[in-house]
Design an enzyme around this catalytic site. Structure first.
Site, PDB file in Angstrom:
ATOM      1  N   CYS A   1      72.260  98.071  73.191  1.00 38.81           N
ATOM      2  CA  CYS A   1      71.207  98.750  73.947  1.00 38.81           C
ATOM      3  C   CYS A   1      70.689  99.979  73.217  1.00 38.81           C
ATOM      4  O   CYS A   1      71.478 100.794  72.727  1.00 38.81           O
ATOM      5  CB  CYS A   1      71.813  99.171  75.277  1.00 38.81           C
ATOM      6  SG  CYS A   1      70.718 100.131  76.270  1.00 38.81           S
TER       7      CYS A   1
ATOM      8  N   ARG B   1      62.646  92.128  82.669  1.00 34.84           N
ATOM      9  CA  ARG B   1      63.678  93.001  83.238  1.00 34.84           C
ATOM     10  C   ARG B   1      63.307  94.486  83.148  1.00 34.84           C
ATOM     11  O   ARG B   1      64.058  95.355  83.542  1.00 34.84           O
ATOM     12  CB  ARG B   1      65.043  92.718  82.588  1.00 34.84           C
ATOM     13  CG  ARG B   1      65.167  93.037  81.155  1.00 34.84           C
ATOM     14  CD  ARG B   1      66.397  92.386  80.557  1.00 34.84           C
ATOM     15  NE  ARG B   1      67.671  92.843  81.093  1.00 34.84           N
ATOM     16  CZ  ARG B   1      68.301  93.941  80.688  1.00 34.84           C
ATOM     17  NH1 ARG B   1      67.783  94.704  79.756  1.00 34.84           N
ATOM     18  NH2 ARG B   1      69.468  94.258  81.206  1.00 34.84           N
TER      19      ARG B   1
HETATM   20  P1  IMP Z   1      77.981  95.282  76.381  1.00 34.50           P
HETATM   21  O1  IMP Z   1      79.071  94.619  77.172  1.00 34.50           O
HETATM   22  O2  IMP Z   1      78.341  96.668  75.963  1.00 34.50           O
HETATM   23  O3  IMP Z   1      77.527  94.454  75.235  1.00 34.50           O
HETATM   24  O4  IMP Z   1      76.741  95.462  77.370  1.00 34.50           O
HETATM   25  C1  IMP Z   1      76.156  94.394  78.069  1.00 34.50           C
HETATM   26  C2  IMP Z   1      75.120  94.940  79.019  1.00 34.50           C
HETATM   27  O5  IMP Z   1      74.045  95.566  78.287  1.00 34.50           O
HETATM   28  C3  IMP Z   1      74.407  93.909  79.863  1.00 34.50           C
HETATM   29  O6  IMP Z   1      75.150  93.486  80.974  1.00 34.50           O
HETATM   30  C4  IMP Z   1      73.136  94.637  80.270  1.00 34.50           C
HETATM   31  O7  IMP Z   1      73.323  95.493  81.359  1.00 34.50           O
HETATM   32  C5  IMP Z   1      72.855  95.502  79.061  1.00 34.50           C
HETATM   33  N1  IMP Z   1      71.804  94.946  78.193  1.00 34.50           N
HETATM   34  C6  IMP Z   1      71.609  93.654  77.832  1.00 34.50           C
HETATM   35  N2  IMP Z   1      70.569  93.549  76.957  1.00 34.50           N
HETATM   36  C7  IMP Z   1      70.102  94.787  76.785  1.00 34.50           C
HETATM   37  C8  IMP Z   1      69.035  95.332  76.006  1.00 34.50           C
HETATM   38  O8  IMP Z   1      68.343  94.654  75.238  1.00 34.50           O
HETATM   39  N3  IMP Z   1      68.830  96.677  76.128  1.00 34.50           N
HETATM   40  C9  IMP Z   1      69.586  97.451  76.946  1.00 34.50           C
HETATM   41  N4  IMP Z   1      70.630  96.996  77.637  1.00 34.50           N
HETATM   42  C10 IMP Z   1      70.879  95.678  77.575  1.00 34.50           C
END
Ligand code: IMP
Length: 505
Positions: free
Chosen positions: A320, A419
């Site tokens: 993100c 989104r």
């Molecule tokens: P991770 O487990 O740290 O990889 O985070 C996953 C979460 O990041 C997802 O459940 C979303 O809430 C968020 N997310 C997914 N895609 C994006 C993006 O492109 N930008 C910002 N947040 C994202």
């Protein structure tokens, strides 16, 4: 004048748990990780849907398809199938999970008699499936003509343009069973005939399911699997706040057990309107989560709008870049702590408990323990699950190491601009996520077993056998930057130079 928070917002890495007394009765084998998924009147009724482990997989194309959903439900968690696809294909994924029915698999890798060996090899590489049914139209539900497994071809001896019809095991040589055969009967046939898989056909010889020998065994081995009343796996599905009037009915019809609005910022009228539409058309029969929020007001707004659970977190996801592009967000630990307080206040006032999910930013397994101690009812993970065999993304070799591809829903690759709802038509857009690789980590089952053992061990160190008890007993301390150094291996010459973080998560 702008409002200033006195304290900086903090991340999981800035906290540790201080252990409490561990009674001899408190051992990991006795820890129960059951946790509520949707709102309920705590103390007066059972939660209508609970998870057996506090982990759900992210609403992302690189993470949650039907294979991930089956694998995670087998272990006791739930996946939210990604919404950034056509309504038909999302509904089909949901339907496949529901059709899986304790060992009955609707094949999604089907061949036609004209498929070439080259295409078979590519499909195997892409899906990891080595058993592929051959049907007249190349689809599940078509007339069964044969089966191809690795035993049917030898790449060193056969031309890549050989057609499947020339090397498949043809229908007349296959043992099949008819629709209505129970799993026990199917398994007996599998054993009697020494098969690896058994096609189940209808009266017209159309392919309905495959039963695999290992699936039956797995079914017996998984006491925590998350099933509905008809012994089908539970599955969630992502929706957006634009096409819900068409998407929600299709997903409900396909059998989705719970929906979740997928948005980077959930404190908005669009989410309220989406929830209201669901309530108007389905009452409380359809469960719907909302988010993401990072403060008390955001939680209140969505709880009062009727959300069944609320996701917490803006900008903490591994892929993100929302904080960089828009300057909005909040440290994940602080956001979780504040929203958990808001949930408890809301419960005190109304008697209604609205579970919260800490979403994004889980890097180490112990971050899950911290999130639970801080008040999360469950966590949503993207990067964690993307690394496994069961995620839909490609496994590729990068600089001699196997990696899996992992990209954000707000990246240029996903182009999931739905989104980021600000109303009106989208003419311009910008990225809030990146495209990346994550180290390939093997099977979900093996990894999740270790993760859960770590969480349970931590809970026992704090004297807790359930998540609510853990939350009550947990003592959290912030860490200084020098104590973080002290926390890793230090002042020794490491034999394995790979940082711990790259070896284990
Ligand atoms: P991770 O487990 O740290 O990889 O985070 C996953 C979460 O990041 C997802 O459940 C979303 O809430 C968020 N997310 C997914 N895609 C994006 C993006 O492109 N930008 C910002 N947040 C994202």
């Amino acid at each position: 004048m702008a409002f200033y928070y006195e304290e900086p917002s903090r991340t999981f890495n800035e906290y540790l748990l201080v252990p409490g007394h561990t009674p001899a009765s408190c051992i990991p084998a006795k820890v129960d990780l059951k946790t509520p998924l949707v709102r309920y009147r705590k103390g007066q009724e059972e939660c209508p849907i609970s998870l057996n482990i506090p982990m759900v997989s992210a609403i992302m194309a690189a993470v949650s398809d039907d294979h991930m959903a089956v694998a995670l439900a087998t272990e006791g968690g739930i996946s939210f199938i990604y919404g950034n696809q056509t309504i038909e294909s999302e509904a089909a994924m949901v339907a496949r999970v529901k059709a899986y029915k304790a060992g009955f698999v609707v094949s999604d890798t089907n061949l036609s008699p004209d498929t070439t060996l080259e295409e078979v090899v590519a499909l195997k590489e892409q899906t990891g499936h080595s058993t592929m049914p051959v049907t007249d139209n190349g689809q599940a539900g078509g007339k069964l003509l044969g089966i191809v497994t690795e035993r049917d071809y030898r790449l060193s001896r056969m031309s890549l343009d050989t057609k499947v019809s020339e090397f498949m095991t043809p229908r007349e040589n296959l043992v099949v069973a008819t629709e209505g055969t129970s799993l026990k009967e199917a398994n007996d046939i599998i054993w009697d005939h020494k098969l690896n898989s058994l096609p189940i056909v209808d009266a017209n010889d159309n392919l309905c399911y495959l039963v695999f020998r290992q699936d039956y065994d797995t079914h017996k081995e998984n006491p925590l699997e998350l099933l509905d009343n008809e012994k089908r796996y539970l599955v969630g599905a992502g929706i957006n706040s634009r096409d819900y009037a068409e998407r929600v009915p299709a997903l409900v019809e396909a059998g989705a057990d719970v929906l979740c609005i997928d948005s980077s910022e959930g404190y908005s009228d669009w989410q309220k309107m989406t929830i209201e539409w669901v309530r108007e058309h389905y009452g409380n029969d359809v469960k719907i989560g909302a988010g993401n929020v990072v403060d008390r007001e955001g939680f209140r707004f969505l709880a009062e709008a009727g959300a069944d659970f609320i996701k917490v977190g803006i900008g903490g996801g591994s892929i993100c870049i929302t904080r960089e592009t828009k300057g909005i967000g909040r440290g994940q630990a602080t956001a979780t702590i504040e929203v958990a307080k808001a949930r408890d206040e809301y419960f005190e006032e109304t008697g209604i408990y609205v579970p919260i999910c800490s979403d994004g930013g889980i890097v180490y397994d112990h971050h899950i323990s911290l999130a639970l101690a801080m008040g999360a009812d469950f966590v949503m993970l993207g990067r964690y699950f993307a690394r496994f065999d069961e995620s839909p993304s490609a496994k590729v070799m990068v600089n001699g190491t196997y990696m899996k591809e992992y990209w954000g829903e707000g990246s240029a690759r996903a182009r999931n601009w739905g989104r980021y709802d600000l109303g009106g038509k989208k003419s311009l857009s910008f990225e809030e996520g990146v495209d990346s690789y994550v180290p390939y980590a093997g099977s979900l089952k093996d990894n999740i077993a270790v993760t859960l053992l770590k969480i349970k061990s931590t809970m026992c160190n704090c004297g807790a056998l359930t998540i609510p008890e853990f939350r009550d007993k947990a003592k959290l301390t912030t860490v200084s930057s020098t104590s973080i150094v002290e926390g890793g291996a230090h002042d020794v010459l490491l034999k394995d130079k790979t940082p711990y973080a790259s070896r284990v998560r």
